[in-house]
Design a protein around this motif. Sequence first.
Motif, PDB file in Angstrom:
ATOM      1  N   UNK A 115      39.003  42.441  42.792  1.00  0.00           N
ATOM      2  CA  UNK A 115      39.693  43.725  42.934  1.00  0.00           C
ATOM      3  C   UNK A 115      39.459  44.316  44.320  1.00  0.00           C
ATOM      4  N   UNK A 116      38.230  44.100  44.817  1.00  0.00           N
ATOM      5  CA  UNK A 116      37.956  44.540  46.194  1.00  0.00           C
ATOM      6  C   UNK A 116      38.866  43.825  47.185  1.00  0.00           C
ATOM      7  N   UNK A 117      39.048  42.533  46.935  1.00  0.00           N
ATOM      8  CA  UNK A 117      39.896  41.724  47.816  1.00  0.00           C
ATOM      9  C   UNK A 117      41.336  42.233  47.767  1.00  0.00           C
ATOM     10  N   UNK A 118      41.784  42.588  46.539  1.00  0.00           N
ATOM     11  CA  UNK A 118      43.157  43.090  46.367  1.00  0.00           C
ATOM     12  C   UNK A 118      43.347  44.389  47.140  1.00  0.00           C
ATOM     13  N   UNK A 119      42.311  45.237  47.133  1.00  0.00           N
ATOM     14  CA  UNK A 119      42.404  46.520  47.839  1.00  0.00           C
ATOM     15  C   UNK A 119      42.608  46.277  49.330  1.00  0.00           C
ATOM     16  N   UNK A 120      41.914  45.274  49.856  1.00  0.00           N
ATOM     17  CA  UNK A 120      42.012  44.983  51.288  1.00  0.00           C
ATOM     18  C   UNK A 120      43.408  44.478  51.617  1.00  0.00           C
ATOM     19  N   UNK A 121      43.907  43.525  50.752  1.00  0.00           N
ATOM     20  CA  UNK A 121      45.235  42.959  51.042  1.00  0.00           C
ATOM     21  C   UNK A 121      46.361  43.853  50.542  1.00  0.00           C
ATOM     22  N   UNK A 122      45.999  44.986  49.891  1.00  0.00           N
ATOM     23  CA  UNK A 122      46.952  45.982  49.376  1.00  0.00           C
ATOM     24  C   UNK A 122      48.002  45.373  48.461  1.00  0.00           C
ATOM     25  N   UNK A 123      47.495  44.547  47.476  1.00  0.00           N
ATOM     26  CA  UNK A 123      48.415  43.989  46.478  1.00  0.00           C
ATOM     27  C   UNK A 123      48.176  44.690  45.146  1.00  0.00           C
ATOM     28  N   UNK A 124      49.141  44.599  44.225  1.00  0.00           N
ATOM     29  CA  UNK A 124      48.981  45.182  42.886  1.00  0.00           C
ATOM     30  C   UNK A 124      48.097  44.279  42.032  1.00  0.00           C
ATOM     31  N   UNK A 125      47.248  44.899  41.132  1.00  0.00           N
ATOM     32  CA  UNK A 125      46.422  44.100  40.209  1.00  0.00           C
ATOM     33  C   UNK A 125      47.243  43.771  38.977  1.00  0.00           C
TER      34      UNK A 125
END
Lengths: 106, 302
Positions: free
Chosen positions: A26-36
């Motif tokens: 989820x941290x990685x998703x926040x960085x790449x600004x993708x939806x979970x």
Amino acid sequence: MGLGFLVGFLGFLILIHAAYSTIQYRGLLKITEEEFSGPPLNVVIEVTLGLVLCMWAALTVPGKFLSIHPDSEENRIVSLPANLDFMIFNHRYKVFSVELDVKLKH
Amino acid sequence: MVTKSEETQLNSLENQVDNGGGGAWEYLCLIRKLKVRRSDKVLKHGLSILNDPKQRSTLGNEEWTLYEQVAVAAMDCQCLDVAKDCIKVLRKRFPESKRVGRLEAMLLEAKGSWELAEKAYTSLLEDNPLDQIIHKRRVAMAKAQGNISVAIEWLNKYLETFMADHDAWRELAEIYVSLQMYKQAAFCYEELILSQPTVPLYHLAYADVLYTLGGLENLQTAKKYYASTIDLTGGKNTRALFGICLCTSALTQLTKGKNKEDKEGSQLQSLAAKVLEKDYKQRAPDKLPQLTTALNSLTLSS
């Protein structure tokens, strides 16, 4: 017993690791600004594996299962206890005394 | 309650002890736990432990329980000297005990000196009027002297106070059955089934009493209780299976010529007969012809 504990501990570790990797993901998703949309496949596999191991350990470690069926060998009542509180001494031993010659010696 | 697995355990342990394989103490413990009456064996093996100082000292405090057990067993076998010696040892250790007082009164009972025993029980009851076991002993004493009506009266009085005592209800039921007072016995068995609904033997005894009473309604109820016994024992109770067969044939005889055919009943009977045949084939093949003729005569008469 030891094996059960070991397996349970391993399952618990796997579950913790799965939680940790989800947080990281989820941290990685926040960085790449993708939806979970859902956890990654390896986490799902890890959770399933941990669940299976923990369940196996939880079923084996505490001990054997007892039968709850009234007609099983452990539960089927075949005779009532002799009603010893009401026992009376008027029976055949009064006439035919026991052959064995017994004595309390001290 | 003695379950099937406990019974096999007891039998194998008894075999082992009788053949000198040791484990006498475990055997005596199991006898105490299951409350079975094997007085001669308890006397023999219990005394062999008590007479061996080394074995006795390993028991610790359990020693006194064993003395009590052996004393009661000795009374039951009419070895009054042994009982007296055991009680003497217990009296020395516990000079004030009521429990030992009870044993002494029981010894008087075993000797047949009823008046002295009665006096001893009365004085014990004065100290503790709610001692259940002493009340029960007085009932048993009345029964031993042949005063069944007095025993019934006391037992009824006792049950007014201690309604939850199912052993006493069972004793009352058995006394009523022995006097052929089946209606009263049926009431006692109803009480027992209410307090312990999972014990198949009470269902069985109740059904037996109802079948003996006879009449259409009683027979129908008896059949239901035989069926519930089969349900609780998984069809391993031979008596209940025979009961179903007898009930159905008696019912068809009663309702012969009248209204509808009872289809369910005959189906139940044939199922019970099938199980009986299978059981006999497995356990007593030489008695199978007798069984088949008996079952045939039942179906023929209906």
